[in-house]
Enzyme design. Structure first.
Site, mmCIF file in Angstrom:
data_model
loop_
_atom_site.group_PDB
_atom_site.id
_atom_site.type_symbol
_atom_site.label_atom_id
_atom_site.label_comp_id
_atom_site.label_asym_id
_atom_site.label_seq_id
_atom_site.Cartn_x
_atom_site.Cartn_y
_atom_site.Cartn_z
ATOM 1 N N ILE A 11 0.551 -0.885 0.007
ATOM 2 C CA ILE A 11 0.043 0.114 -0.078
ATOM 3 C C ILE A 11 1.263 1.072 -0.062
ATOM 4 C CG2 ILE A 11 -1.751 -1.078 1.333
ATOM 5 C CD1 ILE A 11 -1.003 0.255 3.622
ATOM 6 N N SER A 12 -0.158 1.688 -0.348
ATOM 7 C CA SER A 12 0.994 3.645 -0.497
ATOM 8 C C SER A 12 1.028 4.796 0.935
ATOM 9 C CB SER A 12 1.135 4.270 -1.418
ATOM 10 O OG SER A 12 0.871 3.400 -2.787
ATOM 11 N N THR A 13 -0.169 4.363 1.296
ATOM 12 C CA THR A 13 0.224 5.205 2.318
ATOM 13 C C THR A 13 -0.587 5.150 3.906
ATOM 14 O OG1 THR A 13 -2.242 6.293 1.943
ATOM 15 C CG2 THR A 13 -0.228 7.337 1.289
#
Length: 118
Positions: A11-13
């Site tokens: 996931i990016s964040t």
């Protein structure tokens, strides 16, 4: 020695959640899942490096979606080519790409050709 499926998810964040990817990878038969919370652009991802180091000949790397693995098409092809050279399969669940099948290899080779053309 038996082959196994290892999963990788990203996931990016911190605001995003891994549960959708985790459920899909578990359902696909992954015995272990490695994770990162990092931008796809980031080169050094600890979870990715861990799974790549753990994979052995005959194993299969499974991801939920192609964009979870590579920073860009070139990086993705480099990773999958390395897996092929090590006799490790690759599966992307969302795109139904499986390099352990003839059709999956055809699609991968088309991607690789497009990337080299660019």
């Amino acid at each position: 020695m038996t082959s196994k499926k290892l999963g990788y998810q990203r996931i990016s964040t911190e605001d995003q959640k891994l549960h959708l990817q985790t459920d899909a990878l578990t359902q696909a038969g992954c015995v272990e899942i490695f994770s990162d919370t990092a931008s796809g652009i980031k080169a050094g991802r600890e979870g990715l490096q861990q799974v790549l180091d753990k994979l052995q000949e005959g194993d299969c790397l499974v991801v939920y979606k192609l964009d979870r693995l590579g920073r860009n098409l070139k990086h993705l092809i480099e990773i999958i080519t390395d897996l092929q050279n090590r006799k490790i399969g690759f599966v992307s669940l969302s795109e139904n790409l499986n390099t352990t099948t003839a059709g999956g290899m055809l699609i991968f080779n088309i991607f690789a050709s497009i990337a080299s053309f660019e």
